[in-house]
Design an enzyme around this catalytic site. Structure first.
Site, PDB file in Angstrom:
ATOM      1  N   ASN A  10       0.868  -1.180   0.000  1.00 33.26           N
ATOM      2  CA  ASN A  10       0.000   0.000   0.000  1.00 33.26           C
ATOM      3  C   ASN A  10       0.904   1.229   0.000  1.00 33.26           C
ATOM      4  OD1 ASN A  10      -1.860   2.007   0.391  1.00 33.26           O
ATOM      5  ND2 ASN A  10      -2.296   1.492   2.530  1.00 33.26           N
ATOM      6  N   TRP A  11       0.997   1.862  -1.152  1.00 32.96           N
ATOM      7  CA  TRP A  11       1.905   3.016  -1.263  1.00 32.96           C
ATOM      8  C   TRP A  11       1.324   4.267  -0.588  1.00 32.96           C
ATOM      9  CZ3 TRP A  11       3.480   2.980  -7.194  1.00 32.96           C
ATOM     10  CH2 TRP A  11       4.251   1.835  -7.451  1.00 32.96           C
ATOM     11  N   LYS A  12       0.075   4.221  -0.229  1.00 29.02           N
ATOM     12  CA  LYS A  12      -0.608   5.406   0.325  1.00 29.02           C
ATOM     13  C   LYS A  12      -0.405   6.599  -0.615  1.00 29.02           C
ATOM     14  CE  LYS A  12       0.191   3.438   4.847  1.00 29.02           C
ATOM     15  NZ  LYS A  12      -0.124   3.540   6.236  1.00 29.02           N
ATOM     16  N   HIS A  96      -9.757   1.010   4.379  1.00 28.51           N
ATOM     17  CA  HIS A  96      -8.488   1.169   5.109  1.00 28.51           C
ATOM     18  C   HIS A  96      -8.751   2.082   6.310  1.00 28.51           C
ATOM     19  CE1 HIS A  96      -4.416   2.352   6.124  1.00 28.51           C
ATOM     20  NE2 HIS A  96      -4.013   1.285   5.455  1.00 28.51           N
ATOM     21  N   GLU A  98      -7.187   4.450   7.491  1.00 24.49           N
ATOM     22  CA  GLU A  98      -6.976   5.886   7.230  1.00 24.49           C
ATOM     23  C   GLU A  98      -8.193   6.488   6.526  1.00 24.49           C
ATOM     24  OE1 GLU A  98      -3.132   5.426   5.363  1.00 24.49           O
ATOM     25  OE2 GLU A  98      -2.327   4.798   7.302  1.00 24.49           O
ATOM     26  N   GLU A 168      -6.029  -5.219  10.448  1.00 31.54           N
ATOM     27  CA  GLU A 168      -5.010  -4.191  10.650  1.00 31.54           C
ATOM     28  C   GLU A 168      -5.322  -3.414  11.927  1.00 31.54           C
ATOM     29  OE1 GLU A 168      -2.871  -3.102   6.793  1.00 31.54           O
ATOM     30  OE2 GLU A 168      -4.603  -1.797   6.944  1.00 31.54           O
ATOM     31  N   GLY A 174       1.750   2.090  10.757  1.00 30.10           N
ATOM     32  CA  GLY A 174       2.670   3.213  10.607  1.00 30.10           C
ATOM     33  C   GLY A 174       3.336   3.627  11.910  1.00 30.10           C
ATOM     34  N   SER A 214       2.803  -2.377  10.463  1.00 30.46           N
ATOM     35  CA  SER A 214       4.259  -2.354  10.683  1.00 30.46           C
ATOM     36  C   SER A 214       4.946  -3.676  10.355  1.00 30.46           C
ATOM     37  CB  SER A 214       4.587  -1.898  12.106  1.00 30.46           C
ATOM     38  OG  SER A 214       4.111  -0.577  12.307  1.00 30.46           O
ATOM     39  N   GLY A 235       2.418  -1.017   4.420  1.00 31.77           N
ATOM     40  CA  GLY A 235       2.564   0.379   4.023  1.00 31.77           C
ATOM     41  C   GLY A 235       4.023   0.765   3.928  1.00 31.77           C
ATOM     42  N   GLY A 236       4.564   1.285   5.020  1.00 28.10           N
ATOM     43  CA  GLY A 236       5.913   1.867   5.029  1.00 28.10           C
ATOM     44  C   GLY A 236       6.978   0.989   4.391  1.00 28.10           C
TER      45      GLY A 236
HETATM   46  C1  PEP Z   1      -1.113  -0.072   5.799  1.00 24.49           C
HETATM   47  O1  PEP Z   1      -0.942   0.950   5.180  1.00 24.49           O
HETATM   48  O2  PEP Z   1      -2.096  -0.785   5.587  1.00 24.49           O
HETATM   49  C2  PEP Z   1      -0.116  -0.450   6.799  1.00 24.49           C
HETATM   50  C3  PEP Z   1      -0.269  -1.579   7.443  1.00 24.49           C
HETATM   51  O3  PEP Z   1       0.934   0.422   6.997  1.00 24.49           O
HETATM   52  P1  PEP Z   1       2.308   0.104   7.777  1.00 24.49           P
HETATM   53  O4  PEP Z   1       2.834  -1.184   7.192  1.00 24.49           O
HETATM   54  O5  PEP Z   1       3.174   1.271   7.484  1.00 24.49           O
HETATM   55  O6  PEP Z   1       1.987  -0.059   9.214  1.00 24.49           O
END
Ligand code: PEP
Length: 263
Positions: A10-12, A96, A98, A168, A174, A214, A235-236
């Site tokens: 997930n590049w956000k 998601h 966010e 999640e 994040g 994470s 994500g990250g």
């Molecule tokens: C996400 O964006 O769904 C996510 C899990 O982010 P991260 O891996 O950065 O926690």
């Protein structure tokens, strides 16, 4: 029952078109090597056409991070399922945290989006999870089970392979604060048990449930080794292609280890 794992990036709100092209070009041959894993990248709308074109007939699925459940009309700023299909997308993130927390998405809109994605032939990755306050006050399961139930209420006769869930926990997204592998297994196992109760054996055994929060190269192997964890939404650690490839490889290795244990 063995389910094919999925590793999803997930590049956000990151990457220009040029950056997306370079990433995708580097990912394609490495994803092809991981032939036991489904690899997906959820990219900003502005990159989706290019990434979809580059990934047609490859081991990588291109997806969007959001869409609206109506097909067209006076919905300024929104993108519909037919529009995603038109640019070649194969999947879409739905609900998601966010989107839920920052943009006010409700269980109701998430359920409608999931249904529309399935009808349109897009694979929805439906995100569920609790906040830190909800976890600390003992409300985790009320929240998560309510989110899952609302989605299932909306889906009529869907197959387990037409939808993917991602557990999640919001406190882990994040933040660098990952759920332990045991916590991830416990929550995802409970979601699968709930699905077994409300949809039956076939759906529950077939549906993939990812963990997100994470995930990084240092913790992926242990998380991916859990029985009910069918991959990761990242994500990250997905923004750098080398780091994401390590995660794809961790999912591939988990499959090899399961096969060895079963022999
Ligand atoms: C996400 O964006 O769904 C996510 C899990 O982010 P991260 O891996 O950065 O926690």
């Amino acid at each position: 029952m063995s389910r094919r794992p999925m590793m999803a990036a997930n590049w956000k709100m990151n990457k220009t078109v040029m950056e997306a092209e370079a990433y995708t070009a580097a990912l394609l041959p490495r994803a092809a090597d991981a032939d036991e894993v489904d690899v997906a990248v959820f990219v900003p709308f502005t990159c989706l056409y290019q990434v979809s074109a580059m990934t047609q007939d490859t081991a990588v699925t291109a997806g969007a991070q959001n869409f609206y459940y109506e097909d067209s009309g006076a919905y300024t700023g929104e993108i519909s399922a037919p529009m995603l299909l038109d640019v070649g997308a194969g999947a879409v993130l739905v609900g998601h945290s966010e989107r839920r927390e920052t943009f006010g998405e409700t269980d109701d809109t998430v359920a409608k989006k999931t249904r529309r994605a399935v009808e349109a032939g897009l694979i929805p990755i439906v995100c569920v999870g609790e906040t830190k306050e909800e976890r600390d006050s003992g409300g985790m399961w009320d929240k998560v089970s309510g989110q899952v139930r609302r989605v299932i209420d909306e889906l009529e006769d869907a197959d387990g392979d037409s939808v993917v869930f991602a557990y999640e926990p919001i406190w882990a997204i994040g933040t660098g604060d990952t759920a332990t592998p045991e916590d991830a297994q416990e929550a995802i196992g409970k979601i699968r048990d709930l699905l077994r109760e409300i949809t039956g054996e076939d759906f529950a055994d077939g549906v993939r449930i990812l963990y997100g929060g994470s995930v990084k190269p240092g913790n992926a192997a242990e998380i991916m080794a859990q029985d009910d964890v069918d991959g990761g939404l990242v994500g990250g650690a997905s923004l750098d292609v080398e780091s994401f490839v390590e995660l794809v490889e961790a999912a591939q290795n988990a499959v090899a280890q399961t096969e060895q244990t079963e022999e």
